[in-house]
Motif scaffolding. Sequence first.
Motif, PDB file in Angstrom:
ATOM      1  N   GLU A  47      40.425  38.739  42.995  1.00 40.17           N
ATOM      2  CA  GLU A  47      41.437  40.388  43.151  1.00 40.17           C
ATOM      3  C   GLU A  47      39.940  41.103  42.091  1.00 40.17           C
ATOM      4  O   GLU A  47      40.071  42.163  42.619  1.00 40.17           O
ATOM      5  N   ASP A  48      39.470  40.390  41.028  1.00 40.44           N
ATOM      6  CA  ASP A  48      38.529  42.060  39.750  1.00 40.44           C
ATOM      7  C   ASP A  48      36.877  41.595  41.261  1.00 40.44           C
ATOM      8  O   ASP A  48      37.527  42.885  41.317  1.00 40.44           O
ATOM      9  N   PHE A  49      36.969  40.606  41.720  1.00 39.44           N
ATOM     10  CA  PHE A  49      35.553  40.878  42.493  1.00 39.44           C
ATOM     11  C   PHE A  49      35.830  42.117  43.465  1.00 39.44           C
ATOM     12  O   PHE A  49      34.621  42.250  44.115  1.00 39.44           O
ATOM     13  N   LEU A  50      37.168  41.787  44.291  1.00 40.77           N
ATOM     14  CA  LEU A  50      37.339  42.533  45.559  1.00 40.77           C
ATOM     15  C   LEU A  50      37.380  44.166  45.272  1.00 40.77           C
ATOM     16  O   LEU A  50      37.383  44.787  46.150  1.00 40.77           O
ATOM     17  N   SER A  51      38.303  44.186  44.011  1.00 41.26           N
ATOM     18  CA  SER A  51      38.368  45.363  43.823  1.00 41.26           C
ATOM     19  C   SER A  51      36.921  46.768  43.209  1.00 41.26           C
ATOM     20  O   SER A  51      36.718  46.908  43.300  1.00 41.26           O
TER      21      SER A  51
END
Length: 52
Positions: free
Chosen positions: A32-36
């Motif tokens: 999730e953090d990567f995609l944000s």
Amino acid sequence: MFTNLIRYIEAYEIRPVVAKTYSLRDIAQAQEDFLSKSHTGKLILIPPNGTA
């Protein structure tokens, strides 16, 4: 150019920027953090002891 880059890495003159580390069990949060795309640097997953 690549030869110079390798030399700097081997001499520890440049290092990657680590934004955050995650336990492997927190891989969903890491994704999730990567995609944000709100981080600067690398996101690191740490495997459980004995599996590296």
